[in-house]
Design an enzyme around this catalytic site. Sequence first.
Site, PDB file in Angstrom:
ATOM      1  N   GLU A   1       0.796  -1.223   0.000  1.00 35.69           N
ATOM      2  CA  GLU A   1       0.000   0.000   0.000  1.00 35.69           C
ATOM      3  C   GLU A   1       0.830   1.275   0.000  1.00 35.69           C
ATOM      4  O   GLU A   1       0.444   2.274  -0.595  1.00 35.69           O
ATOM      5  CB  GLU A   1      -0.952  -0.006   1.198  1.00 35.69           C
TER       6      GLU A   1
ATOM      7  N   HIS B   1      -0.289   0.815   7.271  1.00 32.10           N
ATOM      8  CA  HIS B   1      -0.934   1.603   6.222  1.00 32.10           C
ATOM      9  C   HIS B   1       0.143   2.531   5.631  1.00 32.10           C
ATOM     10  O   HIS B   1       1.101   2.061   5.040  1.00 32.10           O
ATOM     11  CB  HIS B   1      -2.112   2.363   6.831  1.00 32.10           C
TER      12      HIS B   1
ATOM     13  N   HIS C   1      -3.177   0.171  12.234  1.00 32.77           N
ATOM     14  CA  HIS C   1      -4.595   0.051  12.610  1.00 32.77           C
ATOM     15  C   HIS C   1      -4.831  -1.228  13.417  1.00 32.77           C
ATOM     16  O   HIS C   1      -5.494  -2.158  12.945  1.00 32.77           O
ATOM     17  CB  HIS C   1      -5.484   0.047  11.360  1.00 32.77           C
TER      18      HIS C   1
ATOM     19  N   ASN D   1      -4.426   7.837   7.678  1.00 33.61           N
ATOM     20  CA  ASN D   1      -4.218   7.198   6.389  1.00 33.61           C
ATOM     21  C   ASN D   1      -2.744   7.245   6.007  1.00 33.61           C
ATOM     22  O   ASN D   1      -2.112   6.227   5.834  1.00 33.61           O
ATOM     23  CB  ASN D   1      -5.086   7.876   5.320  1.00 33.61           C
TER      24      ASN D   1
ATOM     25  N   ASN E   1      -5.954  11.820   1.716  1.00 31.76           N
ATOM     26  CA  ASN E   1      -5.277  10.534   1.551  1.00 31.76           C
ATOM     27  C   ASN E   1      -3.766  10.701   1.642  1.00 31.76           C
ATOM     28  O   ASN E   1      -3.226  10.930   2.705  1.00 31.76           O
ATOM     29  CB  ASN E   1      -5.716   9.915   0.215  1.00 31.76           C
TER      30      ASN E   1
ATOM     31  N   ASP F   1      -4.156   8.714  -4.829  1.00 31.79           N
ATOM     32  CA  ASP F   1      -3.890   8.034  -3.568  1.00 31.79           C
ATOM     33  C   ASP F   1      -2.583   8.561  -2.964  1.00 31.79           C
ATOM     34  O   ASP F   1      -2.510   9.730  -2.585  1.00 31.79           O
ATOM     35  CB  ASP F   1      -3.858   6.526  -3.800  1.00 31.79           C
ATOM     36  N   ASN F   2      -1.552   7.758  -2.902  1.00 33.35           N
ATOM     37  CA  ASN F   2      -0.307   8.184  -2.264  1.00 33.35           C
ATOM     38  C   ASN F   2       0.578   8.994  -3.206  1.00 33.35           C
ATOM     39  O   ASN F   2       0.599   8.763  -4.419  1.00 33.35           O
ATOM     40  CB  ASN F   2       0.467   6.963  -1.764  1.00 33.35           C
TER      41      ASN F   2
END
Length: 355
Positions: A53, A115, A134, A168, A224, A269-270
Site C-alpha cells: 500500500e 498503512h 490500525h 491514512n 489521503n 492516492d499516495n
Amino acid sequence: MAKLFVLTVLGIGLALFRDHRSSFQTRLNAFREVKPVELPNCNLVKGIEHGSEDLEILPNGLAFISSGLKYPGIKRFETDKPGKILLMDLNEKDPTVLELGIAGSNFDLPSFNPHGISTFIDEDNAVYLLVVNHPDFQSTVELFKFQEEEKSLLHLKTIRHKLLPNLNDIVAVGPEHFYATNDHYFVHPYLRSWEVYLGLLWSYVVYYTPNEVQVVAEGFDFANGINISPDGKYVYIAELLAHKIHVYEKHANWTLTPLKSLDFDTLVDNISVDPVTGDLWVGCHPNGMRIFHYDPENPPASEVLRIQNILTEEPKVTLVYAENGTMLQGTAVASVYKGKLLIGTVFHKALYCVL
C-alpha cells in the site's frame, strides 16, 4: 454532538434524492474505463501477493514496503495474518523482498496492520520509520529505528492522540514530528459510511509533535496521501474523492497555507516525491467503485501519474502507466530511484520497472 446531529439530518434528507447517488458515483468515477499505457521492462515483484500500500525509498536505494493492510470496506486476500514491513534493495539487478523482523517488548505484532509509512534520517544517519497502524481498526503511529545490519526494526514508541482517529498517510519531519491525514472524521463504521456517501468535507490534516498537536488543514473529501517537497517548503495533499492534489506552503511554525490545487480524472492516492527533481509520482484509482466494491470479474484498474514543475503556472502531467487490473489491481503508490519505478497496490501485487 453537533456534527452527529447534522449527519443524521442530512442522512434522512439527502438519501431521498437520486441526484445524490449520482454525485457519489461521480466522486468514485464509477463509469471510468482505462486505456492501457504500457511500460516495456516490468516484472511483478516476487514475494508480494497481499498488498504494497505504501513505500519509501532511502537515498541508498533500500525501499520499505508496507504490506497486508486490512481496511474497512476494502478487499483483502489474506485475513488471518498480521501485516508486515518488507525491504527491497533497488541496487540489485533482480531485486527481491525480505520481511523485516520487529523487535520490542511492548509491540503487539499479531495486531500489526500497517498503512502509510514515512522515513526520517537524523544527523547521525540513523533511519527512523514511522508507520500508520490500525490495530483492531484503531489508529496509531508506530515509531521504529531501522537496524540495517540485522535487517530488522526496533520498536521505540506507539503514538496515540484524539486528533489522530482515522489515520491514512504520514510524512515525517523529525523522529517524532510529522504531518498526517485523517481520511474520515467519524470513527464508527456506520457513520464513516454516511460521511463518505454524503460527501461531507470533514476530513483533515494534523501536525504532530510530542508537545503540541494541531489541525493544519481541513475540509477534505477523504484526505489521503501526503508528502513534502525536497526543500521542505511545500506540503502536498491528495484529496481522493475530489480528484485533487493540493499544494500548501509550510511556515516556520509548521502551519500550512493553501497555494494551489490540481484537478485530475482519477482518484489520487499516495504521493511520492523524487528527491532529485522534485517531481511527484502518484498512484491512482481510475474507478473508485471497483476498489470499494470488489468484483474479481471486473477488478480495479491502476494508473501512475508523474507531475513535473508542480509549483509553476503550467505543471506537466504525464500518464506513465495504466492497466485494467489484469496484471495489477488497485495501484496506491509509485516511486522512482535511478531510473527504476516501483509500483504498489492496496491489497494486490507490486510491479518493478526499469524506465
